[in-house]
Design a protein around this motif. Structure first.
Motif, PDB file in Angstrom:
ATOM      1  N   TYR A 580      32.488   2.569 -32.754  1.00 19.66           N
ATOM      2  CA  TYR A 580      32.948   3.944 -33.009  1.00 19.66           C
ATOM      3  C   TYR A 580      31.763   4.875 -33.174  1.00 19.66           C
ATOM      4  O   TYR A 580      31.792   6.025 -32.716  1.00 19.66           O
ATOM      5  N   SER A 581      30.710   4.400 -33.802  1.00 19.43           N
ATOM      6  CA  SER A 581      29.538   5.263 -34.010  1.00 19.43           C
ATOM      7  C   SER A 581      28.864   5.566 -32.679  1.00 19.43           C
ATOM      8  O   SER A 581      28.350   6.679 -32.456  1.00 19.43           O
ATOM      9  N   ASN A 584      31.293   8.080 -30.718  1.00 18.03           N
ATOM     10  CA  ASN A 584      31.523   9.372 -31.386  1.00 18.03           C
ATOM     11  C   ASN A 584      30.324   9.704 -32.294  1.00 18.03           C
ATOM     12  O   ASN A 584      30.401   9.593 -33.531  1.00 18.03           O
ATOM     13  N   GLN A 592      35.258   9.798 -40.231  1.00 21.78           N
ATOM     14  CA  GLN A 592      35.782   8.521 -39.747  1.00 21.78           C
ATOM     15  C   GLN A 592      34.704   7.440 -39.803  1.00 21.78           C
ATOM     16  O   GLN A 592      34.979   6.277 -40.131  1.00 21.78           O
ATOM     17  N   ARG A 593      33.469   7.801 -39.487  1.00 22.95           N
ATOM     18  CA  ARG A 593      32.393   6.813 -39.538  1.00 22.95           C
ATOM     19  C   ARG A 593      32.141   6.337 -40.970  1.00 22.95           C
ATOM     20  O   ARG A 593      31.885   5.156 -41.211  1.00 22.95           O
TER      21      ARG A 593
END
Length: 652
Positions: A580-581, A584, A592-593
């Motif tokens: 995810y990192s 995004n 979110q991170r």
């Protein structure tokens, strides 16, 4: 000076006149006056003589003769006409005594006045000399503390002429006047030879310093004797000992901190028992008392580990009667009620003139219901006591046993009624839950338990199930609400355990933390109990799951499976966070991170903590978990059972 004035006054024959009496009074005052008043009295005397010795206005020549050298031819008397309103001059009075003295003997008056003036001048000179002498430094001999006489210089004071005149301006003393008059008489007599003045009284001088006494050589000094410090009798400075506990310890012959430092925990326990308290079987607190005592007195020796020597028999010697309860046992073990033979409980020797006193202490809860146990001295034998029991206060008493004091022992016997009567048989065995108090007129006595705790297996965890269960049948068990179970500390090498809650209560199990530093309560040993008709104790390993619920760890396989699941969760959360990192990276996805990073950190910490516990659990498995079971009856703890690690484990 006063003596000369008195002599002149006597020669003039004026002692009896008014002025003579007054002059004689002033001369007497001058003769008796202190040195500081001589000057004032002398001045008053001189003023008095000058005032009363002045000649009359019309008599200038003295001796009633005119001074002028006019001819003595009588003049013709003029005829005078009588005048009116002419003042008649006053008739001259008869001259007074001092005037007559001046008229008859002026030389004496002049001489007296001259002598007085001379003495005033001489007195002033002597005053100046005395003032100058007072300012000179002198040597004062003082005695020092070491018996040596050393000269000490007095401090010099500043002098001034004015100050000297003010200090001493009075006339000379009588001794100095006598010396002056003697020299004056010798000069008048024309004696040209030098005469020694009359010796005067020497002025008092300070005694010459005495030479120091010869000191003998000091004797051989002996080393000072060591003074024993006062015993420390305040036991309340030790944490855990209040004034009431100190009173109990004093009754048990423990009165000083030094005495306590040399005792063992078992000795403290025995002293509390003798002082009238039912002590706990857990000796940890007593060990802390002894350690504090050693710290206070500076004793670095290890704590005494040997148990107290309790004599089972007592020598029947006359000295034993002085302290009859010194080695008396703290508890008896009554025989089964089926055994009706008399049993010797302990040796006891007392003085023949004393009568032993025995009391029974039975608190509420010694049995289910409310039975009443009573003890009375036998009417036939003063050394025998009968024990009865009633199911309630309204029931008749039933005899069940006797206590007896022989010549050198204390004995007990069950009666046949204790087994033949159904009511008595049901309640008699609970006599074990009572206490017996023995006392003498000159002794505080002792309190004795009538039962010994039974030994039971410990509650160590099974290596397969991580649990254990123990069902106990305690004979003559008191009322269930009085029973207390305490879990004792675990001593496991390499494991810092802690017990935040050691007492097992209804719906409240005891806990044993496997890591003292872990305050989150991740995994621990739980000891629960059922204290109803039967006493059931159960120990098992439990943990808190991810949802906060407490679940038992039932086997090593379950623990391995849990560790594998946590490892997978940790790896998955780490992969999701990285993916995810990378996809995004912008600031819009910062929240979110952070959530994904928190989930990963939580799973990682749980996995690491479980790994640490998995290393600790093998050290804990099959280690003794000991408990102490007792009944709390009033202010006493009646011991019922204690775990013995040497006993074999019950079969599952």
């Amino acid at each position: 000076m006063a003596t000369i004035g008195q002599s002149l006054l006597k020669e003039s024959n004026l002692e009896e006149s008014d002025l003579g009496v007054e002059l004689s009074g002033l001369l007497s005052e001058l003769h008796d006056a202190p040195p500081e008043s001589v000057k004032n009295i002398s001045a008053s005397l001189l003023s008095f003589i000058q005032m009363n010795a002045a000649p009359e206005p019309m008599d200038f020549g003295g001796f009633d003769h005119p001074v002028a050298s006019t001819s003595l031819t009588p003049r013709k008397r003029k005829e005078t006409e009588p005048e009116t309103n002419v003042e008649v001059p006053p008739v001259p009075q008869k001259p007074s005594g001092l005037s007559r003295l001046w008229r008859d003997n002026p030389v004496a008056v002049i001489a007296t006045s001259g002598v007085i003036a001379l003495f005033l001048i001489v007195g002033s000179v002597f005053g100046v000399i005395a003032a100058l002498n007072s300012t000179t430094s002198g040597t004062v001999v003082t005695a020092q503390k070491d018996n040596l006489l050393l000269p000490a210089q007095s401090p010099l004071e500043p002098t001034s002429p004015k100050g000297a005149d003010e200090k001493k301006t009075g006339p000379p003393t009588d001794e100095e006047m006598e010396k002056f008059l003697d020299n004056l008489d010798k000069n008048k007599s024309g004696n040209s030879q030098e005469t020694n003045p009359q010796p005067t009284k020497p002025a008092p001088q300070s005694e010459p310093p005495k030479p120091p006494a010869k000191t003998e050589p000091p004797a051989k000094s002996t080393p000072p004797k060591a003074v024993k410090p006062a015993p420390r009798t305040d036991l309340t400075v030790i944490k855990g000992i209040a004034e009431k506990t100190q009173g109990v310890l004093n009754k048990g012959n423990v009165s000083t901190i030094d005495q306590m430092a040399k005792m063992s925990p078992a000795d403290i326990q025995l002293a509390l028992q003798k002082g009238g308290r039912n002590p706990a079987n857990d000796l940890r607190e007593y060990r802390l008392w002894i350690q504090q005592s050693k710290t206070i007195i500076g004793d670095t020796s290890p704590i005494k580990k040997s148990p107290p020597s309790v004599a089972t028999t007592k020598p029947a010697q006359p000295e034993a009667a002085k302290t009859p309860f010194a080695n008396f046992p703290e508890r008896f073990s009554l025989p089964p009620i089926e055994n009706t033979k008399e049993k010797k409980l302990a040796d006891l020797v007392i003085k023949r003139q004393y009568l032993l006193g025995v009391e029974i202490i039975c608190e509420e809860g010694v049995a289910r219901g409310k039975p009443v146990f009573e003890l009375e001295r036998s009417k036939d034998d003063k050394q025998k006591w009968n024990v009865t029991v009633r199911k309630s206060a309204k029931q008749r008493p039933l005899p069940i046993a006797t206590f007896r004091k022989s010549e050198n022992a204390f004995l007990f016997q069950w009666l046949a009624e204790a087994t033949t009567d159904k009511t008595a048989a049901k309640l008699a065995s609970n006599l074990r839950n009572c206490l017996l108090k023995l006392k003498l007129p000159e002794d505080q006595g002792t309190i004795v338990f009538l039962r010994t705790p039974m030994k039971i297996p410990d509650l160590r965890l099974d290596k397969e199930s991580f649990s254990n269960e123990l069902e106990l049948l305690i004979p003559a068990m008191p009322a269930p609400e009085t029973i207390v179970v305490d879990v004792l500390p675990l001593r496991i090498k390499g494991v810092e355990t802690a017990i935040p809650n050691s007492r097992i209560e209804k719906n409240m199990p005891a806990k044993v933390w496997l890591k003292r530093s872990d305050k989150t309560g991740f995994m621990w040993i739980q000891v629960a109990g059922d204290l109803r008709s039967k006493l059931i104790l159960k120990s098992n390993l439990v943990m808190r799951d991810f949802n906060g619920k407490i679940k038992p760890v039932q086997s090593p396989k379950m623990l391995e499976s849990l560790a594998a699941n946590l490892d997978n969760m940790r790896r998955q959360s780490q992969g999701i966070l990285q993916a995810y990192s990378s996809a995004n990276p912008g600031p819009n996805f910062e929240a979110q991170r952070k959530n994904l990073a928190t989930t990963y950190q939580k799973n990682n910490q749980t996995f690491q903590k479980l790994s640490e516990y998995r290393e600790t659990i093998p050290k804990v498995i099959e280690q003794p978990i000991t408990v102490r079971i007792y009944a709390k009856l009033g202010n006493y703890q009646i011991p019922l059972a204690v775990t013995d690690p040497k006993l074999p484990q019950t079969e599952k």
